[in-house]
Structure formats: C-alpha cells, structure tokens
Scaffold this motif. Structure first.
Motif, PDB file in Angstrom:
ATOM      1  N   GLY A   1       0.715  -1.260  -0.326  1.00 31.82           N
ATOM      2  CA  GLY A   1       0.488  -0.247  -0.202  1.00 31.82           C
ATOM      3  C   GLY A   1       0.799   1.490  -0.030  1.00 31.82           C
ATOM      4  N   SER A   2       0.323   1.975  -0.626  1.00 36.22           N
ATOM      5  CA  SER A   2       1.273   3.951  -0.709  1.00 36.22           C
ATOM      6  C   SER A   2       1.678   4.072   0.812  1.00 36.22           C
ATOM      7  CB  SER A   2      -0.428   4.690  -0.671  1.00 36.22           C
ATOM      8  OG  SER A   2      -0.504   4.953  -2.223  1.00 36.22           O
ATOM      9  N   ASN A   3       0.542   4.154   2.081  1.00 37.31           N
ATOM     10  CA  ASN A   3       0.807   4.100   3.670  1.00 37.31           C
ATOM     11  C   ASN A   3       2.402   3.236   3.756  1.00 37.31           C
ATOM     12  OD1 ASN A   3      -0.669   6.363   3.882  1.00 37.31           O
ATOM     13  ND2 ASN A   3      -2.073   5.144   5.208  1.00 37.31           N
TER      14      ASN A   3
ATOM     15  N   ILE B   1       1.740  -5.793  -6.443  1.00 38.52           N
ATOM     16  CA  ILE B   1       0.884  -5.578  -6.500  1.00 38.52           C
ATOM     17  C   ILE B   1       1.126  -3.898  -5.814  1.00 38.52           C
ATOM     18  CG2 ILE B   1      -1.501  -4.458  -6.975  1.00 38.52           C
ATOM     19  CD1 ILE B   1      -1.223  -8.054  -6.526  1.00 38.52           C
ATOM     20  N   SER B   2       1.645  -2.854  -6.314  1.00 36.75           N
ATOM     21  CA  SER B   2       1.903  -1.748  -5.349  1.00 36.75           C
ATOM     22  C   SER B   2       1.355  -0.714  -6.309  1.00 36.75           C
ATOM     23  CB  SER B   2       3.513  -1.719  -5.646  1.00 36.75           C
ATOM     24  OG  SER B   2       4.477  -0.596  -5.639  1.00 36.75           O
ATOM     25  N   SER B   3       0.959   0.289  -4.925  1.00 37.34           N
ATOM     26  CA  SER B   3       0.346   0.948  -5.093  1.00 37.34           C
ATOM     27  C   SER B   3       1.720   2.215  -4.736  1.00 37.34           C
ATOM     28  CB  SER B   3      -0.349   2.009  -3.916  1.00 37.34           C
ATOM     29  OG  SER B   3      -1.019   0.451  -3.479  1.00 37.34           O
ATOM     30  N   GLY B   4       1.690   4.111  -5.284  1.00 40.92           N
ATOM     31  CA  GLY B   4       2.341   4.863  -4.495  1.00 40.92           C
ATOM     32  C   GLY B   4       2.953   5.813  -5.410  1.00 40.92           C
TER      33      GLY B   4
ATOM     34  N   VAL C   1       0.634   7.486  -7.528  1.00 38.37           N
ATOM     35  CA  VAL C   1       0.056   9.526  -7.283  1.00 38.37           C
ATOM     36  C   VAL C   1       1.686   9.617  -6.061  1.00 38.37           C
ATOM     37  CG1 VAL C   1      -1.602  10.544  -6.129  1.00 38.37           C
ATOM     38  CG2 VAL C   1      -1.871   8.453  -8.393  1.00 38.37           C
ATOM     39  N   ALA C   2       1.297   9.205  -5.058  1.00 39.20           N
ATOM     40  CA  ALA C   2       2.135   9.315  -3.962  1.00 39.20           C
ATOM     41  C   ALA C   2       3.371   9.921  -4.499  1.00 39.20           C
ATOM     42  CB  ALA C   2       2.454   8.496  -3.058  1.00 39.20           C
ATOM     43  N   SER C   3       4.335   9.187  -5.052  1.00 33.94           N
ATOM     44  CA  SER C   3       5.464   9.673  -5.217  1.00 33.94           C
ATOM     45  C   SER C   3       5.747  10.315  -6.543  1.00 33.94           C
ATOM     46  CB  SER C   3       6.514   8.406  -6.106  1.00 33.94           C
ATOM     47  OG  SER C   3       5.961   7.718  -7.592  1.00 33.94           O
TER      48      SER C   3
ATOM     49  N   ASN D   1      -0.039  -1.969 -11.260  1.00 35.97           N
ATOM     50  CA  ASN D   1      -0.814  -1.323 -11.143  1.00 35.97           C
ATOM     51  C   ASN D   1      -2.295  -1.106 -11.327  1.00 35.97           C
ATOM     52  OD1 ASN D   1      -1.832   1.048  -9.080  1.00 35.97           O
ATOM     53  ND2 ASN D   1       0.544   2.556  -9.426  1.00 35.97           N
ATOM     54  N   GLU D   2      -2.754  -0.159 -10.596  1.00 33.31           N
ATOM     55  CA  GLU D   2      -3.902   0.516 -11.952  1.00 33.31           C
ATOM     56  C   GLU D   2      -3.211   1.515 -12.748  1.00 33.31           C
ATOM     57  OE1 GLU D   2      -7.175   2.336  -9.980  1.00 33.31           O
ATOM     58  OE2 GLU D   2      -8.042   2.182 -11.885  1.00 33.31           O
ATOM     59  N   ASN D   3      -3.275   1.626 -14.092  1.00 35.98           N
ATOM     60  CA  ASN D   3      -3.521   2.909 -14.879  1.00 35.98           C
ATOM     61  C   ASN D   3      -4.005   3.866 -14.451  1.00 35.98           C
ATOM     62  OD1 ASN D   3      -2.148   4.172 -16.584  1.00 35.98           O
ATOM     63  ND2 ASN D   3      -2.580   3.046 -18.685  1.00 35.98           N
ATOM     64  N   ASP D   4      -3.447   4.375 -13.605  1.00 31.06           N
ATOM     65  CA  ASP D   4      -4.362   5.740 -13.115  1.00 31.06           C
ATOM     66  C   ASP D   4      -4.622   7.000 -14.129  1.00 31.06           C
ATOM     67  OD1 ASP D   4      -5.006   5.237 -10.173  1.00 31.06           O
ATOM     68  OD2 ASP D   4      -2.837   5.051 -10.175  1.00 31.06           O
ATOM     69  N   THR D   5      -3.588   6.619 -15.214  1.00 28.39           N
ATOM     70  CA  THR D   5      -3.356   7.738 -16.135  1.00 28.39           C
ATOM     71  C   THR D   5      -4.883   8.171 -17.007  1.00 28.39           C
ATOM     72  OG1 THR D   5      -2.064   6.575 -17.470  1.00 28.39           O
ATOM     73  CG2 THR D   5      -1.008   8.191 -16.367  1.00 28.39           C
TER      74      THR D   5
ATOM     75  N   GLY E   1      -3.329   6.315   0.371  1.00 29.07           N
ATOM     76  CA  GLY E   1      -3.944   5.382  -0.328  1.00 29.07           C
ATOM     77  C   GLY E   1      -5.443   5.619  -0.645  1.00 29.07           C
ATOM     78  N   ARG E   2      -5.978   5.386  -1.231  1.00 31.10           N
ATOM     79  CA  ARG E   2      -7.300   5.026  -1.543  1.00 31.10           C
ATOM     80  C   ARG E   2      -7.750   4.395  -0.716  1.00 31.10           C
ATOM     81  NH1 ARG E   2      -7.115   5.575  -6.889  1.00 31.10           N
ATOM     82  NH2 ARG E   2      -7.998   3.619  -7.608  1.00 31.10           N
ATOM     83  N   GLY E   3      -7.238   3.129  -0.545  1.00 31.51           N
ATOM     84  CA  GLY E   3      -8.256   2.190   0.733  1.00 31.51           C
ATOM     85  C   GLY E   3      -8.344   2.675   2.104  1.00 31.51           C
TER      86      GLY E   3
HETATM   87  N1  GLU Z   1      -3.505   3.566  -7.745  1.00 27.42           N
HETATM   88  C1  GLU Z   1      -2.586   4.578  -6.700  1.00 27.42           C
HETATM   89  C2  GLU Z   1      -1.247   4.542  -6.638  1.00 27.42           C
HETATM   90  O1  GLU Z   1      -0.865   3.577  -7.393  1.00 27.42           O
HETATM   91  C3  GLU Z   1      -3.210   4.150  -5.633  1.00 27.42           C
HETATM   92  C4  GLU Z   1      -4.668   3.828  -5.340  1.00 27.42           C
HETATM   93  C5  GLU Z   1      -4.720   3.515  -3.397  1.00 27.42           C
HETATM   94  O2  GLU Z   1      -4.441   3.570  -3.019  1.00 27.42           O
HETATM   95  O3  GLU Z   1      -5.270   1.825  -3.385  1.00 27.42           O
HETATM   96  O4  GLU Z   1      -0.869   5.806  -6.803  1.00 27.42           O
END
Ligand code: GLU
Length: 358
Positions: free
Chosen positions: A11-13, A47-50, A52-54, A133-137, A207-209
């Motif tokens: 997770g992002s955190n 499955i890695s977030s991060g 958006v945060a980075s 990861n999700e393709n957030d773009t 994160g969003r979760g």
């Molecule tokens: N896909 C988002 C990211 O990589 C994270 C979504 C989430 O926080 O669950 O930043």
C-alpha cells in the motif's frame, strides 16, 4: 512440486514517508524480502501502489488542477519513478521485474482478462516478477478500482494464487480502535465471524483504501479458496516471517474456504460492475438457485429482462424481492432470452458453470 504462488499488495502508506515522498529505505527492505522468497522458489506477483504519492512529491504545481487531472499527472510522473526504483533494487539481486498497468475495464471482457492472465503467466514462467498497478493516467472515476486492495483481490483471483498478503501500516484488523491500548489484532477470521462493528471506516493517508474495503475484499477472496493475510509492511522481515513462521507472526488471516471455484466463476464474481442487463426471476427459481444443489437458470424461472445484451455478456440476477442475487454469463442475447420468458423445456439462459451467486 507445484510452485507456491503468492500475491503481495504493498500500500501507499507502506511506501511513502509522512511528507509524501517515496520511502526508498522501506522499499529496499521489502525488495530484499521479496528477492529472498523468489530465490526460495515462490512465484510472486506484486501489486504496488505509490505512483500518485511519488508523483505528488516530484512536482510543484503552479496551476490549480482538479482531482482527476492531479491523479493523472502525478501517476504519469510517479509510476515511472516507482517502477524505475523497483527495477534498480531487484537488479541488485539479479532478478528481473516487469510492469503491468491495468484498468478495471480490462477485467470486464473475457478476452482482455485472458490476455492479462497470459501476460503474467509468461512473466512468471520466465522468472520475471510482475509489478502491477492501476493505470491511473487513463482510468476515470466511475470505472476505477475502489483502491488497490480491490485490484489486488482481482489479480489474486485471476492468477489463482494460494495466498494474498495485503501490506498496510497497521498490524491487522483490531477488535476495537487501533489507538486504544486494549485493542488486539484478530488473528483469524472465518466465513461466519461477524467483525464489521470493529472496522474503522477511515481511509489511509496516502492511499485510497481503508480497512473496510480490505475486509470486504479479503472475505470475498477467501471465499474463493485463497488465504488472505493483512499485515504490517513496516515491520522488519514481515514477508519472510509470514511465509516461514506464519503462526507466530502478528497479522489477521482470513481462512480460505474449501470450495474450488472455477476460473470462469472467479472472473464472473469480479465482473458485477460490468453487467449489461438484469434478469428478474420468480420465487421458485430463486429457491432453486439459492438451494444446496447446483442448478442453471431456465427461462421458466424468468419474469422480466432488462437491458440489451449479447450472448456471453455478464448480467445481474435479481430475486423476486428485487434483491441482487448474483451475476452470470448468458448463453442467449436479450432478444432471444425475452422470447423464451416463462417457457418450459428450454435450454438454460445461464448455465450453472457460469453463474455466481452472492
Ligand atoms: N494506484 C494508486 C497509486 O499507485 C493507489 C491506489 C490506492 O491507494 O489504493 O498511487
């Protein structure tokens, strides 16, 4: 012997510092553990977030952007940074990684679903660790995964893993508020345990979760026969401990059910959001479908059909009191199905193998 396949959601955190920048020290510690497990013969899907945060920590915006634009911009910049880091860190261990970016829509059609699965199978067969990861773009709000917990559940189910480990920055699901010193982590949760009153609705910082979605996903995936573990990714050697001494490591474990759910059923189970129509069934059909025996949905049990769908589309099945009973893949298009409503002695509209009830 079949290799043990594990999905690990980071997770992002876990990956970001308090100021939102990528925590490379933490990432490096996690990569060391993943590399160890990979060398032990585990097949890993990460499955890695991060992203958006980075990306957020990289840019100084001089123009105000709306939240969708921000997410698109930050993830475009941040995902590149994130995967680059993984690439460098795994390279030190002589391990190759590959990037898989996906969207919820890619799980909607069987063809895309199988394409993704094949892609990751080939990676695993060639000793490459997929980093998903999700393709957030390109994913827009209404069609986004609720969060990466949902994505990790879909990946775990699609890749037929034995275990899904969800790493967050708390030790697991508590039996009270995590800030209350008397609260304890619930070690195991099985199908019939009621725990929802304890779950905090609050979301994580980056994160969003939140714990609520984690628990919902974990239950659903455990139901499909996959063990799900929620643990603290900031603890030293957590992944190694979870895999080598699972019973003495603090975490919450969702006991998998024994059911052996077919891969088509797993896909259908996660496709509810893509339903193209709805089939309203009568009380008798509802009793039969929800009973102990596996039965198909026949035209005689149908009262009404809503929407226009093609053969092989996903449709919702609605009970006589208008509750959603489940989803299934139809064998008929909506026009043919409508013509058969209430008729006896017909072939099923949805065959049992393609039916998923809640
Ligand atoms: N896909 C988002 C990211 O990589 C994270 C979504 C989430 O926080 O669950 O930043």
């Amino acid at each position: 012997m079949k290799q043990k396949r594990i999905a690990i959601k980071i997770g992002s955190n876990v990956l970001t510092r308090a100021n939102g920048t990528l925590d490379v020290t933490r990432m490096s510690a996690l990569v060391d553990q993943l590399a160890f497990l990979h060398k032990q013969g585990f097949q890993l899907v990460v499955i890695s977030s991060g992203a958006v945060a980075s990306g957020r920590s990289e840019l100084n915006l001089n123009k105000k952007l709306d939240s969708v634009e921000q997410r698109q911009l930050f993830s475009a910049v941040g995902q590149a940074k994130l995967i680059n880091r993984y690439y460098e860190l795994f390279r030190e261990h002589g391990i190759s990684v590959g990037q898989v970016l996906t969207t919820k829509e890619n799980f909607g059609t069987r063809r895309h679903y199988l394409n993704q699965r094949n892609c990751m199978r080939v990676m695993l067969e060639n000793n490459v660790i997929p980093i998903v990861n999700e393709n957030d773009t390109i994913s827009v709000s209404e069609l986004m995964f609720t969060d990466n917990d949902e994505l990790s559940g879909m990946i775990a189910s699609m890749m037929n893993v034995q275990k899904l480990i969800i790493l967050s920055n708390i030790d697991g699901i508590y039996n009270g508020s995590p800030s209350d010193k008397d609260s304890k982590v619930i070690p195991t949760i099985s199908k019939d345990d009621y725990i929802d009153t304890y779950i905090q609705a609050s979301k994580s910082t980056f994160g969003r979760g939140g714990m609520l979605t984690k628990t919902t996903i974990a239950r659903k995936i455990a139901e499909e026969g996959i063990e799900v573990i929620i643990a603290n990714g900031t603890k030293e050697d957590i992944l190694i401990k979870l895999c080598t001494q699972p019973h003495s490591t603090i975490c919450t474990r969702f006991i998998p059910s024994n059911s052996n759910v077919s891969s088509v059923k797993k896909w259908i189970a996660h496709s509810e959001g893509f339903a193209k129509g709805a089939i309203y069934i009568n009380e008798n059909a509802e009793k039969a479908l929800c009973g102990a025996n596996a039965v198909s949905l026949l035209p005689i049990g149908v009262e009404r059909i809503e929407g226009d769908f093609e053969k092989d589309d996903i449709v919702q099945i609605i009970g006589h009191e208008h509750t959603l009973l489940g989803v299934g893949k139809t064998q008929l298009d909506s026009e043919k199905a409508r013509n058969l409503i209430g008729k006896k002695g017909q072939k099923p509209i949805i065959h049992y193998d393609y039916l998923y009830l809640e």
